[in-house]
Design a protein around this motif. Sequence first.
Motif, short mmCIF file in Angstrom:
data_model
loop_
_atom_site.label_atom_id
_atom_site.label_comp_id
_atom_site.label_asym_id
_atom_site.label_seq_id
_atom_site.Cartn_x
_atom_site.Cartn_y
_atom_site.Cartn_z
N PHE A 73 0.50 -1.47 -0.24
CA PHE A 73 -0.04 0.20 0.31
C PHE A 73 0.87 1.64 -0.08
O PHE A 73 0.13 2.58 -0.49
CB PHE A 73 -1.04 0.37 1.19
CG PHE A 73 -2.06 -0.87 1.41
CD1 PHE A 73 -2.81 -0.54 -0.23
CD2 PHE A 73 -2.69 -2.00 1.95
CE1 PHE A 73 -3.68 -1.75 -0.80
CE2 PHE A 73 -4.08 -3.04 1.91
CZ PHE A 73 -3.97 -2.28 0.68
N SER A 74 1.81 1.09 0.78
CA SER A 74 3.15 2.60 0.62
C SER A 74 3.42 2.36 -1.14
O SER A 74 3.17 3.61 -1.53
CB SER A 74 3.79 1.93 1.57
OG SER A 74 3.52 2.04 3.09
N LEU A 90 5.63 0.90 -15.62
CA LEU A 90 4.97 0.72 -14.26
C LEU A 90 4.55 -0.26 -13.08
O LEU A 90 5.12 0.72 -11.80
CB LEU A 90 3.07 2.23 -14.41
CG LEU A 90 2.42 2.21 -13.00
CD1 LEU A 90 3.47 3.06 -12.58
CD2 LEU A 90 1.02 2.09 -13.12
N ARG A 91 4.56 -1.80 -13.62
CA ARG A 91 4.71 -2.24 -12.48
C ARG A 91 6.54 -2.48 -12.04
O ARG A 91 6.58 -2.73 -11.04
CB ARG A 91 4.50 -3.66 -13.22
CG ARG A 91 3.24 -3.82 -14.07
CD ARG A 91 2.54 -5.43 -13.99
NE ARG A 91 1.04 -5.51 -14.19
CZ ARG A 91 1.12 -4.81 -15.72
NH1 ARG A 91 1.49 -4.44 -16.40
NH2 ARG A 91 -0.38 -4.52 -15.70
N GLN A 92 7.33 -2.43 -12.87
CA GLN A 92 8.68 -2.98 -12.81
C GLN A 92 8.66 -1.40 -11.77
O GLN A 92 9.61 -1.25 -10.94
CB GLN A 92 10.02 -2.40 -14.40
CG GLN A 92 10.67 -3.00 -13.21
CD GLN A 92 11.19 -3.65 -13.09
OE1 GLN A 92 10.80 -4.89 -13.52
NE2 GLN A 92 11.39 -4.26 -11.63
N ALA A 93 8.62 0.01 -12.33
CA ALA A 93 8.91 0.73 -11.13
C ALA A 93 8.50 0.47 -9.52
O ALA A 93 8.96 0.54 -8.77
CB ALA A 93 8.29 2.27 -11.66
N ALA A 123 10.87 -3.15 -3.19
CA ALA A 123 12.11 -4.16 -3.13
C ALA A 123 13.08 -2.77 -1.92
O ALA A 123 13.22 -3.18 -0.92
CB ALA A 123 12.99 -4.31 -4.23
N ASP A 124 12.23 -1.13 -2.23
CA ASP A 124 13.13 -0.32 -1.27
C ASP A 124 12.47 -0.53 -0.27
O ASP A 124 13.30 -0.47 1.43
CB ASP A 124 13.13 0.96 -1.82
CG ASP A 124 14.46 0.72 -2.79
OD1 ASP A 124 15.02 -0.55 -2.97
OD2 ASP A 124 14.65 1.57 -3.93
#
Length: 108
Positions: A13-14, A96-99, A105-106
Motif C-alpha cells: 500500500f505504501s 509502471l509495474r517495474q517501478a 523492494a526498497d
Amino acid sequence: MLPVADEAAFAVFSALTGTLTTHYAYLATLASWAAGHGIAPEEAERYVRGLFQGVGRSLGDETRSLQQLAADHETPNGSNERIRTTWFGENNSAALRQALDDLLADLR
C-alpha cells in the motif's frame, strides 16, 4: 494499529501511495498540453480538474471493478480507447509495474 493485515501488505500500500504525485503530474501535463493548443492555462486547468473530479466520484461505485469502469467509459475505436492503447499499452504498463516492484523492494 495498521489498517492492513501485516507489514508486507503495508509495504504494498505504501508503494501504491507513491503514485499520487505522478497522477497530479499527469493532470498538469494534460492542462499544459491544452494550454499549448491555445486554451487559457486557467481554463485548461479548470477543465482537467472538473473532468477528473467526476472520474473520482465514479470510483465510489464499488459494484464495478476498475477494469469495468474503464470499459464503461470507452467506446470501441473511440478517443479513450485510442489513448489507452497507444499511450498506456503493455510497455508503459510493464514499466509502471517495474517501478512499483523496485519501490516495493526498497520499502521492504
